[in-house]
Design an enzyme around this catalytic site. Structure first.
Site, PDB file in Angstrom:
ATOM      1  CG  HIS A  50      -0.336   0.361   2.531  1.00 41.66           C
ATOM      2  ND1 HIS A  50      -0.148  -0.800   3.377  1.00 41.66           N
ATOM      3  CD2 HIS A  50      -0.303   1.460   3.132  1.00 41.66           C
ATOM      4  CE1 HIS A  50       0.274  -0.133   4.411  1.00 41.66           C
ATOM      5  NE2 HIS A  50       0.420   1.187   4.443  1.00 41.66           N
ATOM      6  CG  ASP A  88      -0.179  -4.119   2.850  1.00 41.35           C
ATOM      7  OD1 ASP A  88       0.032  -3.562   1.777  1.00 41.35           O
ATOM      8  OD2 ASP A  88      -0.318  -3.275   3.903  1.00 41.35           O
ATOM      9  CB  SER A 100       3.213   1.889   6.007  1.00 45.86           C
ATOM     10  OG  SER A 100       1.858   1.971   6.678  1.00 45.86           O
TER      11      SER A 100
END
Length: 355
Positions: free
Chosen positions: A110, A140, A218
């Site tokens: 992402h 992911d 992230s």
């Protein structure tokens, strides 16, 4: 050019509370669209972790051992074919870490999703262009590659997430809100959490931590007390959208497997049974069986309760997901199930999970 921070995936608390007990480990999350990017850098020549026991390092020692291998990723989206009104561009930032000396960097899918160009900023401020090697939406995870001199590439050692215990110390390094080389520390709050990837498939054995994780973390590494990567920071559970002490990292056991596939083949494949679990049931009760997939072809039906896969007891949807994930597409497994009060056993040839 507007810059936005690509967010860590946010688990919507109210929805998650309803889904955490669901068979198959379904967890609801929502991506906050408030400009955000996350970067992860990791070594591809997977530097083997030292298995010899030693005293835990301090947070400062862990930082000094790892910070040169952590990177900030800036993603540009848009252009002539962009959905952005007027064909404009936007930037987002995230985190990552160097995986190997070949210039491979690990991050979240992402973080780089939709990127038209990617820049990687190293600890010394030097920036290089990167290209996507491969992405795996279901876990992911993504691997990008940067053409940088060897002096810039400091791969991080990859530890074994399976050796973690609840209460162990962990450290996160990343670029929350674009603040590069930010260090936070905490503990392993829980293990074997089930979170969801970009395609709503379960990411098993994820690590829950109270180390502060925010937008921009992230893709960054979660490190154990030996300075080894044991996870990739990916999601937070929050009512407010900010850090509330409940973060989730994709375990290094999953990262190692997926990164290797992405580097070798540009894609990752996962075994697929082709069933959905009844979230209200206390066991692995099949809510549906997908036409044309492995379970259907083997004769499994809605209402069956799977109790064993290749000698591994299955007591829940999470157990079933883990048992299938331990195999590869094309593997034959023995599945035991109950139907109408009777127990049956069937051989199933596993398929490939759709992306």
């Amino acid at each position: 050019m507007p810059r936005r921070s690509r967010p860590t995936l946010i688990v919507a608390s109210l929805l998650a509370a309803a889904c955490l007990g669901a068979g198959g480990g379904a967890v609801a999350y929502a991506t906050l669209h408030d400009n955000g990017t996350t970067t992860v850098t990791r070594q591809v020549t997977v530097q083997q972790a030292d298995t010899a026991s030693s005293s835990p390092l301090s947070v400062n020692q862990i930082y000094r051992r790892a910070y040169r291998g952590v990177v900030e990723i800036t993603v540009t989206e848009g252009g002539s074919s962009s959905p952005i009104p007027g064909g404009g561009q936007a930037q987002a930032q995230g985190s990552g870490w160097v995986y190997d000396s070949d210039g491979h960097i690990v991050t979240n899918d992402h973080v780089v999703d939709g990127a038209t160009s990617i820049k990687v900023r190293f600890w010394d401020g030097k920036t290089y262009s990167a290209t996507v090697v491969g992405t795996d939406r279901s876990t992911d995870l993504a691997v990008i590659k940067v053409d940088a001199p060897s002096s810039e590439l400091n791969p991080l050692a990859v530890g074994d997430s399976k050796e973690l215990q609840v209460g162990d110390g962990v450290v996160a390094i990343g670029s929350p809100f674009g603040l590069e080389e930010t260090v936070t520390s905490g503990i392993v709050s829980a293990l074997h959490r089930a979170i969801q990837g970009q395609t709503n498939f379960t990411i098993n054995d994820s690590i829950q931590t109270d180390a502060a994780i925010n937008h921009g973390n992230s893709g960054g590494p979660l490190l154990n007390t030996q300075g080894q990567v044991v996870g990739v920071n990916a999601q937070i559970k929050s009512d407010s959208g900010g850090n509330e002490g409940v973060g989730f990292s994709i375990p290094s056991s999953t990262v190692r497997s997926v990164a290797s596939q992405l580097i070798d083949n540009g894609k990752a494949v996962h075994a697929y049974l082709g069933v959905a679990i009844d979230s209200s049931a206390p066991n692995a009760l099949l809510a549906s069986v997908t036409d044309g997939q492995a379970a259907k072809q083997a004769g499994l039906k809605k209402g069956d309760v799977i109790t064993d896969v290749d000698g591994t007891t299955v007591a829940s949807g999470d157990d079933l997901s883990r048992a299938i994930d331990a195999h590869k597409p094309g593997d034959q497994v023995t599945v035991t199930y109950k139907r109408g009060g009777s127990e049956h056993t069937v051989t199933v040839t596993l398929g490939t999970r759709p992306n």
